[in-house]
Write an enzyme that holds these catalytic residues in place. Structure first.
Site, short mmCIF file in Angstrom:
data_model
loop_
_atom_site.label_atom_id
_atom_site.label_comp_id
_atom_site.label_asym_id
_atom_site.label_seq_id
_atom_site.Cartn_x
_atom_site.Cartn_y
_atom_site.Cartn_z
N HIS A 1 0.86 -1.18 0.00
CA HIS A 1 0.00 0.00 0.00
C HIS A 1 0.90 1.23 0.00
CE1 HIS A 1 -3.33 2.63 0.78
NE2 HIS A 1 -2.85 3.01 1.94
N LYS B 1 0.13 10.89 1.10
CA LYS B 1 1.01 10.24 0.12
C LYS B 1 0.70 10.72 -1.30
CE LYS B 1 -0.29 6.09 1.22
NZ LYS B 1 -1.26 6.42 2.28
N ASP C 1 -1.54 4.06 -4.70
CA ASP C 1 -2.38 3.31 -3.76
C ASP C 1 -1.95 1.86 -3.62
OD1 ASP C 1 -4.69 3.48 -1.93
OD2 ASP C 1 -5.46 1.91 -3.23
N GLU D 1 -5.78 9.04 -7.05
CA GLU D 1 -6.92 9.55 -6.27
C GLU D 1 -6.47 10.75 -5.46
OE1 GLU D 1 -9.69 8.41 -2.41
OE2 GLU D 1 -8.31 6.93 -3.23
N ARG E 1 18.33 12.68 13.30
CA ARG E 1 18.90 14.02 13.09
C ARG E 1 20.21 13.99 12.31
NH1 ARG E 1 16.79 17.64 16.97
NH2 ARG E 1 17.97 19.22 15.82
#
Length: 321
Positions: free
Chosen positions: A152, A173, A191, A216, A257
Site C-alpha cells: 500500500h 502520500k 495506492d 486519487e 537528526r
C-alpha cells in the site's frame, strides 16, 4: 482506492495452457499433438535439451522442464527405429514432462505425434531457432515464477530513483506524489503497488493494469496523470530503490537528526533503504522526499554527506584535543 494488499505469492508452477497462451504469438508456437494435456504443469523456469535422454540415459533428467528438440535431437530421432523412438518417448512421458517444443519448424516423427496423443503430452513447433527460442523464453518464464506481493503506497520515479511512499491512509502520500509529478517526476503506481522480485537485490514495482496512470486526490477525485501532466509523467514499472514512510509527528518522538544509521525495510527478502519522515504542518513533504532520493543517489556514487560531516567533526575534535 485504499485497499491493503500485501500477501506474498510465489508461483512454483506454470500450466502448459498458460505457457501456450502467453507465448504462442511471441514465438509462433503451433500445437501439433497432445492437446488434451494442457493441464500439465511446468515446475521449473527453464528449458531442457534432452539430447542424453533420447540416447536412453535418464540419470539427472530434468523432467520438470519444457523439453526442447532442436536440429540435433530431431536428426538423432529420425535415425532411430520407430520402436526405439516410442520407448524413449514413453519413458519421458512416464517421468511427467510438461510438454515438447520442436524448433526450426521441423516436422515431428510419426512416433512423436502418436506418443504425444496417447500420453496427452502437448507437442508444439516453433519457426525460431533453438538459441533464439531459449533467449526469448527463459527470462520471461523466470519472471513468471518470481515471488510477488503488493504494498500500500505510491511509487514515483524521482530522476531514476524508484521511491515508494508509504504511510497511513489520508496522511498525504498522493498529495506529495502529485507535487512531485508537477516537478517533472513520473508516477508508476498509486495506492496499490504490485511488487516482483527480479533477483536477490532488486524488486520491481508496477501498477495494477486497471488503474495505471490514475491517481486519487481527496476532495478532487480520480485524475489521469497522462492527460494533466503529459505521457512522460507515467512509467510502466520501476525498481523500488528506497522507501519513504510518512509518520504522524507527535511531541517527544525520536527523529533521525544525523542520517548516520541507514534503516532498511524488507520486501520479498530484499533489504531496501528506508527513510521515516514525520508529517507536521508547514513541512514541504515533496521537497523532503526529493532530497531523500538524491541522498540515496549520492550514496550509490560513494558520497555520504552524513558520514563525511561526522568524519570532519571527529577530525576537528581530535585537532582541538
Amino acid at each position: 482506492m485504499d485497499t491493503k494488499l500485501n500477501n506474498i505469492k510465489q508461483s512454483q508452477e506454470l500450466s502448459v495452457r498458460k505457457f501456450y497462451e502467453n507465448f504462442k504469438e511471441l514465438t509462433e508456437l503451433e500445437l501439433l499433438a497432445g492437446g488434451d494435456g494442457f493441464d500439465r504443469i511446468i515446475l521449473e523456469p527453464s528449458l531442457n535439451r534432452p539430447a542424453l535422454a533420447i540416447t536412453g540415459y535418464f540419470k539427472n533428467f530434468a523432467s520438470k522442464r519444457i523439453q526442447l528438440f532442436g536440429a540435433g535431437e530431431m536428426a538423432y530421432m529420425r535415425d532411430l527405429s520407430e520402436k526405439s523412438q516410442r520407448d524413449v518417448l514413453f519413458r519421458m512421458a512416464e517421468l511427467k514432462i510438461p510438454c515438447i517444443v520442436i524448433s526450426r519448424n521441423l516436422a515431428p516423427t510419426k512416433a512423436m505425434v502418436d506418443v504425444a496423443n496417447e500420453c496427452k503430452v502437448p507437442l508444439f513447433r516453433t519457426k525460431m531457432k533453438s538459441k533464439e527460442f531459449l533467449a526469448d523464453i527463459i527470462v520471461r518464464i523466470d519472471r513468471m515464477f518470481s515471488p510477488k506481493t503488493s504494498e500500500h503506497g505510491t511509487l514515483i520515479d524521482i530522476r531514476g530513483v524508484g521511491t515508494l511512499i508509504c504511510g497511513d491512509s489520508g496522511i498525504g502520500k498522493s498529495e506529495c506524489a502529485l507535487a512531485l509529478i508537477d516537478k517533472g517526476h513520473s508516477l508508476v503506481a498509486d495506492d496499490v503497488v504490485y511488487c516482483e522480485k527480479v533477483n536477490d537485490h532488486k524488486v520491481l514495482g508496477k501498477a495494477p493494469e486497471l488503474n495505471r496512470g490514475y491517481m486519487e486526490c481527496r476532495g478532487i477525485g480520480i485524475i489521469s496523470v497522462a492527460e494533466l501532466f503529459g505521457i512522460n509523467c507515467v512509467r510502466m514499472e520501476k525498481s523500488i530503490d528506497i522507501i519513504v514512510s510518512f509518520v504522524e509527528w507527535k511531541s517527544g518522538m525520536v527523529e533521525d537528526r544525523t542520517g548516520l544509521d541507514t534503516k532498511y525495510k524488507n520486501i520479498l527478502g530484499v533489504q531496501i533503504p528506508h527513510f521515516e519522515i514525520p508529517v507536521r504542518p508547514g513541512r514541504d513533504m515533496a521537497r523532503l522526499v526529493e532530497v531523500a532520493a538524491r541522498v540515496y543517489a549520492l550514496r550509490q556514487m560513494g558520497h555520504d554527506s552524513a558520514k563525511a560531516f561526522n568524519d570532519k567533526l571527529i577530525a576537528h575534535m581530535a585537532k582541538k584535543d
